[in-house]
Write an enzyme that holds these catalytic residues in place. Structure first.
Site, short mmCIF file in Angstrom:
data_model
loop_
_atom_site.label_atom_id
_atom_site.label_comp_id
_atom_site.label_asym_id
_atom_site.label_seq_id
_atom_site.Cartn_x
_atom_site.Cartn_y
_atom_site.Cartn_z
CB SER A 198 -39.27 -15.69 -7.26
OG SER A 198 -38.29 -15.92 -6.28
CG HIS B 286 -35.39 -11.09 -6.74
ND1 HIS B 286 -34.69 -11.88 -5.87
CD2 HIS B 286 -36.70 -11.41 -6.55
CE1 HIS B 286 -35.52 -12.66 -5.19
NE2 HIS B 286 -36.75 -12.39 -5.60
CD GLU C 147 -31.53 -15.30 -4.72
OE1 GLU C 147 -30.75 -15.88 -3.95
OE2 GLU C 147 -32.75 -15.26 -4.55
CE LYS D 60 -31.70 -17.77 -1.07
NZ LYS D 60 -32.02 -17.88 -2.50
C1 LIG Z 1 -35.08 -15.42 -1.59
C2 LIG Z 1 -35.70 -15.77 -2.72
O1 LIG Z 1 -36.58 -14.96 -3.33
P1 LIG Z 1 -38.10 -14.69 -2.88
O2 LIG Z 1 -38.04 -14.26 -1.46
O3 LIG Z 1 -38.58 -13.63 -3.81
O4 LIG Z 1 -38.78 -16.01 -3.03
C3 LIG Z 1 -35.44 -17.07 -3.36
O5 LIG Z 1 -36.02 -17.39 -4.39
O6 LIG Z 1 -34.63 -17.85 -2.85
MG LIG Z 2 -34.83 -19.42 -4.42
#
Ligand SMILES: C=C(OP(=O)(O)O)C(=O)O
Ligand SMILES: [Mg+2]
Length: 424
Positions: A44, A156, A165, A392
Site C-alpha cells: 500500500s 494486506h 493494521e 512497527k
Molecule cells: C507498512 C505499511 O504497509 P506497506 O509496506 O504495504 O506500505 C504501511 O502502510 O504502513
Molecule cells: Mg501506513
C-alpha cells in the site's frame, strides 16, 4: 577511528516475505570488512514514494529486480569504489547525483537504498561499533516500544476489514522485553477468541490475524477483549494503534472513500473523522496512521485539529518520508507525526534528514518496516539510533518481522540495564 575505502559493491536478486524478488547488496572494504543489506518492499504505497526499479518480466510470480542489480554492479560500484566507508552522506549524495532524477527512478531506489544501508553496516563494522551506536552516537539508547500489528485488513489481507493494521502498543510495560511479552501473550489470547468465535486464525502479510469480522468495529472490540483476557488493563498496560492506510479505499486519493472490504460503502472525510471520535471514546487508542488519503490534506488537518491533542496522528502515504512533504505538513498542521520508512525516500542520509525535521518541529516519528520484508534486522538498529521511541514491525509470528524484535531483545540485553523504554 579505523576506516577503510570501499573496494567492491555488488548485488544479488533474493526473495522477500511475499515471495517477490528484491535486492541484497554486499559492500566490501579494502581491509576485507563486509557490510550487507536487503531491501524491503511495500504494497500500500504512496504515489510520491521513491521508485522501486522493477523489470518488465515476471520472475517468481513478481516483477524481477535484475536491472537494479545490474545498476549496483556497474554504475554504482564504479562511482563508489575508493570512497571512505564512513562517509555516509558523501556516498549517498554521490548516488543521488548519479541517478539524477527527482524520485530515483533511473538507478532505482531499491538499488540505491540497498547500497546505502550496506555502506552503513560496513561503516559500523570497520568502526567496531554496533550499528545502532554507529548511527545514533553516544547517550542512553532508547529501545522502541514495539507496536505489534495483530489484526490485518485492507490490502494486506483477504478479509472484510477496511483498516489495514490494528496494532497493540505496550506503552505501560517497564522495558522492551516485557512489552514484547505483553503483546505476544495478547496475540495468543486473540487467537483463542477467534477460535471460540469460529473466525479464521490465518494471517495477513504482516503476520496479524485476518478474520472476516462483521465490521471494522468488531476488530477493535476483539483486540480490546484479548487485552483483558491476557490479564492486562486496556489503556494502562496496553493500548491500540490503527493504520487505516486510507489510500487503499479512496478511489480519488482525496476526500472520497469506499469502505469496500466491509461492504459499508461510500464515505467522506467527515464520516471517517466522526467515526474516529466514537472509537477514541470507546477504545484505548493512542495512535492513528493515515486516517485519510494522501490527497486529503484538508481532512488530515481537520482530523489533527480535533484529535491531535489526544493521540499521535501519523502521516505515511501523505509524507512518504520526504522532507518536501513533511515540511508542508508541519506548516499546515496536517498531522503531529510522520511514519519513517527508509525505502520511501531511498537513502539512509535522507531518512535521517526526515527524522531530524520531525524532531525540530516537536513532531513524533514512527519507524516502520514494509509489508514485504526480509530477514534483515537493519530497522531494529536504525530505530534505536533514531531515538524515535516506537517502531512497527508486524507480528512476531513471522520470521522476517521477528528478526527485528529479536534484534531489539539482543540490544536491550547487551546494554545490561543502560537503556530506556518509554512511550513519551
Ligand atoms: C507498512 C505499511 O504497509 P506497506 O509496506 O504495504 O506500505 C504501511 O502502510 O504502513
Ligand atoms: Mg501506513
Amino acid at each position: 577511528m579505523k576506516n577503510s575505502k570501499i573496494s567492491s559493491v555488488s548485488a544479488l536478486e533474493i526473495l522477500d516475505s511475499r515471495g517477490n524478488p528484491t535486492i541484497k547488496v554486499y559492500v566490501r572494504l579494502e581491509d576485507g570488512t563486509l557490510g550487507t543489506a536487503s531491501v524491503p518492499s511495500g504494497a500500500s504505497t504512496g504515489s510520491n514514494e521513491a521508485i522501486e526499479l522493477r523489470d518488465g518480466a515476471d520472475r517468481y510470480g513478481g516483477k524481477g529486480v535484475l536491472k537494479a542489480v545490474e545498476n549496483v554492479n556497474t554504475e554504482i560500484a564504479g562511482a563508489l569504489t575508493g570512497k571512505w566507508a564512513t562517509d555516509q552522506r558523501v556516498i549517498d549524495d554521490v548516488m543521488i547525483r548519479l541517478d539524477g532524477t527527482e524520485n530515483k527512478d533511473r538507478l532505482g531506489a531499491n538499488a540505491i537504498l540497498g547500497v546505502s544501508m550496506a555502506v552503513a553496516r560496513a561503516g559500523a563494522n570497520i568502526s567496531g561499533l554496533p550499528l545502532y551506536q554507529y548511527l545514533g552516537g553516544a547517550g542512553t539508547p532508547r529501545i522502541p516500544v514495539p507496536c505489534m500489528n495483530i489484526l490485518n485488513g485492507g490490502e494486506h489481507a483477504d478479509n472484510s476489514v477496511d483498516f489495514q493494521e490494528f496494532m497493540l502498543i505496550p506503552d505501560g510495560a517497564p522495558n522492551f522485553r516485557e512489552g514484547l511479552r505483553y503483546v505476544s501473550e495478547t496475540f495468543h489470547h486473540l487467537k483463542s477468541i477467534l477460535n471460540r468465535k469460529g473466525l479464521a486464525t490465518s494471517v495477513g502479510d504482516e503476520g496479524g490475524f485476518a478474520p472476516n469480522c462483521k465490521s471494522n468495529e468488531e476488530a477493535v472490540e476483539l483486540i480490546t477483549q484479548a487485552i483483558g483476557e491476557a490479564g492486562y488493563e486496556p489503556g494502562k498496560d496496553l493500548s491500540i494503534g490503527i493504520d487505516s492506510a486510507a489510500n487503499s479505499f479512496s478511489p480519488n486519493l482525496n476526500n472520497q472513500y469506499d469502505l469496500k472490504w466491509s461492504g459499508k460503502g461510500k464515505a467522506l472525510s467527515k464520516d471517517l473523522i466522526d467515526l474516529t471520535g466514537k472509537w477514541l471514546d470507546n477504545y484505548p487508542i493512542i495512535l492513528w496512521e493515515d486516517p485519510l488519503s494522501e490527497g486529503d490534506w484538508e481532512g488530515f488537518a481537520q482530523f489533527t485539529k480535533k484529535y491531535g491533542d489526544r493521540i499521535e496522528v501519523v502521516g505515511d502515504d501523505i509524507f512518504v518520508t520526504n522532507t518536501k512533504f513533511i515540511s508542508k505538513g508541519i506548516e499546515l498542521k496536517t498531522a503531529n507525526a510522520a511514519l519513517i520508512k527508509l525505502n520511501q525516500i531511498g537513502t539512509v542520509s535522507e531518512t535521517i534528514d526526515a527524522v531530524r525535521m520531525c524532531r525540530e518541529a516537536g513532531w513524533r516519528y514512527f519507524l516502520s518496516h514494509r509489508s514485504g520484508e526480509t530477514e534483515d534486522s537493519f530497522l531494529a538498529d536504525f530505530a534505536v539510533a533514531m531515538d524515535g521511541g516506537h517502531l512497527k514491525s508486524g507480528s512476531a509470528c513471522r520470521g522476517e518481522r521477528l528478526a527485528k524484535y529479536n534484534r531489539l531483545l539482543e540490544i536491550e540485553h547487551e546494554l545490561k540495564g543502560h537503556s530506556e523504554y518509554r512511550w513519551s
